[in-house]
Scaffold this active site. Sequence first.
Site, short mmCIF file in Angstrom:
data_model
loop_
_atom_site.label_atom_id
_atom_site.label_comp_id
_atom_site.label_asym_id
_atom_site.label_seq_id
_atom_site.Cartn_x
_atom_site.Cartn_y
_atom_site.Cartn_z
N LYS A 108 -42.90 -28.07 48.01
CA LYS A 108 -42.71 -29.51 48.21
C LYS A 108 -41.94 -30.10 47.03
O LYS A 108 -40.98 -30.85 47.21
CB LYS A 108 -44.07 -30.21 48.33
CG LYS A 108 -44.03 -31.72 48.13
CD LYS A 108 -45.39 -32.38 48.21
CE LYS A 108 -46.19 -32.41 46.94
NZ LYS A 108 -45.89 -33.47 45.97
N ASP B 198 -51.01 -29.47 38.14
CA ASP B 198 -51.24 -29.52 39.59
C ASP B 198 -52.26 -28.49 40.08
O ASP B 198 -52.61 -28.48 41.27
CB ASP B 198 -49.91 -29.34 40.35
CG ASP B 198 -49.00 -30.56 40.19
OD1 ASP B 198 -49.48 -31.60 39.71
OD2 ASP B 198 -47.81 -30.45 40.54
N ARG C 164 -44.03 -41.75 45.18
CA ARG C 164 -43.41 -42.04 43.90
C ARG C 164 -42.13 -41.22 43.68
O ARG C 164 -41.21 -41.65 43.00
CB ARG C 164 -44.36 -41.70 42.74
CG ARG C 164 -45.63 -42.46 42.71
CD ARG C 164 -46.36 -42.17 41.44
NE ARG C 164 -45.94 -43.04 40.37
CZ ARG C 164 -45.01 -42.77 39.50
NH1 ARG C 164 -44.39 -41.62 39.50
NH2 ARG C 164 -44.68 -43.64 38.58
N ARG D 168 -48.02 -43.24 34.99
CA ARG D 168 -46.78 -42.62 35.45
C ARG D 168 -45.54 -43.52 35.27
O ARG D 168 -44.91 -43.92 36.26
CB ARG D 168 -46.94 -42.13 36.89
CG ARG D 168 -48.18 -41.25 37.03
CD ARG D 168 -48.22 -40.51 38.29
NE ARG D 168 -47.17 -39.50 38.41
CZ ARG D 168 -46.95 -38.81 39.52
NH1 ARG D 168 -47.68 -39.02 40.59
NH2 ARG D 168 -45.98 -37.91 39.54
N CYS E 239 -50.59 -44.52 39.95
CA CYS E 239 -51.26 -43.90 41.10
C CYS E 239 -52.58 -43.32 40.62
O CYS E 239 -52.95 -43.50 39.47
CB CYS E 239 -50.37 -42.86 41.75
SG CYS E 239 -50.18 -41.39 40.77
N ARG F 188 -50.28 -34.57 52.41
CA ARG F 188 -49.04 -34.85 51.68
C ARG F 188 -48.43 -33.58 51.09
O ARG F 188 -47.21 -33.50 50.91
CB ARG F 188 -49.30 -35.82 50.53
CG ARG F 188 -49.76 -37.18 50.97
CD ARG F 188 -49.87 -38.09 49.80
NE ARG F 188 -48.59 -38.18 49.10
CZ ARG F 188 -48.39 -38.88 48.01
NH1 ARG F 188 -49.36 -39.57 47.47
NH2 ARG F 188 -47.21 -38.91 47.44
C1 EPZ Z 1 -43.87 -34.03 38.83
O1 EPZ Z 1 -44.15 -35.41 38.69
C2 EPZ Z 1 -44.59 -33.57 40.08
N1 EPZ Z 1 -44.09 -34.32 41.23
C3 EPZ Z 1 -46.09 -33.76 39.93
O2 EPZ Z 1 -46.72 -33.19 41.06
C4 EPZ Z 1 -46.55 -32.99 38.70
O3 EPZ Z 1 -47.93 -33.24 38.48
C5 EPZ Z 1 -45.76 -33.43 37.46
O4 EPZ Z 1 -44.33 -33.29 37.72
C6 EPZ Z 1 -46.08 -32.62 36.22
O5 EPZ Z 1 -45.84 -31.28 36.43
C7 EPZ Z 1 -43.00 -33.93 41.85
O6 EPZ Z 1 -42.32 -33.00 41.47
C8 EPZ Z 1 -42.64 -34.68 43.08
P1 EPZ Z 1 -43.47 -35.90 34.85
P2 EPZ Z 1 -43.31 -36.28 37.63
O7 EPZ Z 1 -42.41 -36.93 34.74
O8 EPZ Z 1 -41.97 -35.71 37.49
C9 EPZ Z 1 -44.82 -38.78 31.32
C10 EPZ Z 1 -48.22 -33.11 42.86
O9 EPZ Z 1 -49.48 -33.07 42.90
N2 EPZ Z 1 -43.61 -39.56 31.59
O10 EPZ Z 1 -43.08 -34.49 34.55
O11 EPZ Z 1 -43.44 -37.70 38.03
C11 EPZ Z 1 -45.81 -38.81 32.47
O12 EPZ Z 1 -46.60 -39.97 32.45
C12 EPZ Z 1 -47.49 -34.04 41.92
O13 EPZ Z 1 -47.50 -32.43 43.59
C13 EPZ Z 1 -43.29 -40.61 30.77
O14 EPZ Z 1 -44.00 -40.91 29.79
O15 EPZ Z 1 -44.13 -36.00 36.31
C14 EPZ Z 1 -46.59 -37.54 32.23
O16 EPZ Z 1 -47.54 -37.74 31.21
C15 EPZ Z 1 -48.39 -35.03 41.27
N3 EPZ Z 1 -42.16 -41.33 31.05
C16 EPZ Z 1 -45.52 -36.58 31.71
O17 EPZ Z 1 -44.46 -37.41 31.22
C17 EPZ Z 1 -41.34 -41.00 32.08
O18 EPZ Z 1 -40.30 -41.68 32.27
C18 EPZ Z 1 -44.97 -35.62 32.73
O19 EPZ Z 1 -44.69 -36.31 33.95
C19 EPZ Z 1 -41.67 -39.92 32.90
C20 EPZ Z 1 -42.82 -39.20 32.63
#
Ligand code: EPZ
Length: 422
Positions: free
Chosen positions: A22, A309, A93, A122, A117, A401
């Site tokens: 996904k 995850d 998202r 996030r 969420c 989802r």
């Molecule tokens: C991706 O989300 C995945 N979603 C998430 O999977 C997964 O948990 C996550 O990566 C971490 O591996 C998809 O790929 C669709 P991040 P993403 O930006 O990209 C912080 C699932 O269950 N951050 O890598 O949104 C953030 O808060 C989902 O399938 C900032 O501070 O996650 C977090 O602490 C849930 N500022 C860390 O970075 C930003 O602008 C990593 O988040 C962006 C992120």
Amino acid sequence: MDVFQIEGPVQLSGSVSINGSKNASLPIMAAAILTGGKSILKAVPNLSDISVCGELLSQLGCTVSKNANGDLCIDSTVVDNPVGDYEIVRRMRASICILGPLLARCGRAEVSMPGGCAIGDRPVDIHIRGLRQLGAQIHLKNGYIIAEAPNGLQGCDIFLGGPFGSTVLGTANVLMAAVMAKGKTVIESAACEPEVADLANCLNKMGAKITGIGSPRLTIEGVEQLQPVEFQVIPDRIEAGTFMVAAAITKSELRLRNCRLDNMMAVVDKLRNIGVTVDSADDGCVVACNGRVRPADITTHPFPGFPTDLQAQFMALLALADGNSVIVEKIFPDRFMHLAELNRMAANLRKEGSAVIVAGVKKLIAAPVMASDLRASAALVLAGLAAEGTTVVNRVYHIDRGYERIEEKLNPLGAKIRRENV
Ligand code: EPZ
């Protein structure tokens, strides 16, 4: 609203095929915006998040359909409405990852700012910082991110690290904007997740010039145009990890097909350390467990570390371990909505800041529980397979989802899960 009635405990056996990923599919669907033609994506799973992404692309002007083989076809000849509507973004998202490709293709984009969420705040500040460095002018209006690059984007050196390390969708967004920027872009502290590598490989097949794929430094030579492609997404390592835990928590043996262990080393290592056998086999692996697992300490990290995850699913497993474990969440420090629900099933879990002390118990006892997010609900289903009695998991739409009809995959293996509409 659907609920699961899960009878336990059960033993599982047999073979299961893992779906396409996904989290690889979603940004790759967004990348189709860049090509101005018809791309064919293979192994995209049949999930509600994928349908929402299809709806989003249709609103932009693309034509999204399935061919006779079940492949997803995205025709982006027309992209005349570069707007990511609140109604769609609030449902998913990951819609944010159209921002980069829309800017590259149309020179402007309006995408609703995603809210928090169940797993935390996030923010998307790093996405915006990266796109600004490529020359986009970005401001917020009425809850929308308004991004403009009337004179095109300009390659540059970008550091994309944040307080919790790299960002998966942030890297995807900036990468998709940079492939058609003028000149060279270097993204330092890029996410190394296999899903980002898959996106980069797909972009290169479209004609992009990206090197350093899979490493924290991506180098991109901008090109003027990309071509539509036929591309097969990688297997879903999180679905695979969930089925590995299903084997372990039910003390069973399962064969997983279409599973890439090379993308799951931290998970496989953890399973082996707690007494679960994982042997590679043609196109996948065999996972077996014949007793109570040993306790473990797990800390989630960006790839190649242990994935956030799979944190909830491993918490369900370690709840039944022969001793005490500690699970530390370093990506989403509040991602523990499953904890109270697992405790309702007689687990012994105690939260201390962004850590959870898991005191292993001999058995779980069925209870009605509430799914809160995708992976938390997977953990509750896994717990239900091992618990004594009938576990009722409410709000199954969360699990739909990210897992394609999980009960239809688990029941032929010996699970007793009934989906009911209440
Ligand atoms: C991706 O989300 C995945 N979603 C998430 O999977 C997964 O948990 C996550 O990566 C971490 O591996 C998809 O790929 C669709 P991040 P993403 O930006 O990209 C912080 C699932 O269950 N951050 O890598 O949104 C953030 O808060 C989902 O399938 C900032 O501070 O996650 C977090 O602490 C849930 N500022 C860390 O970075 C930003 O602008 C990593 O988040 C962006 C992120």
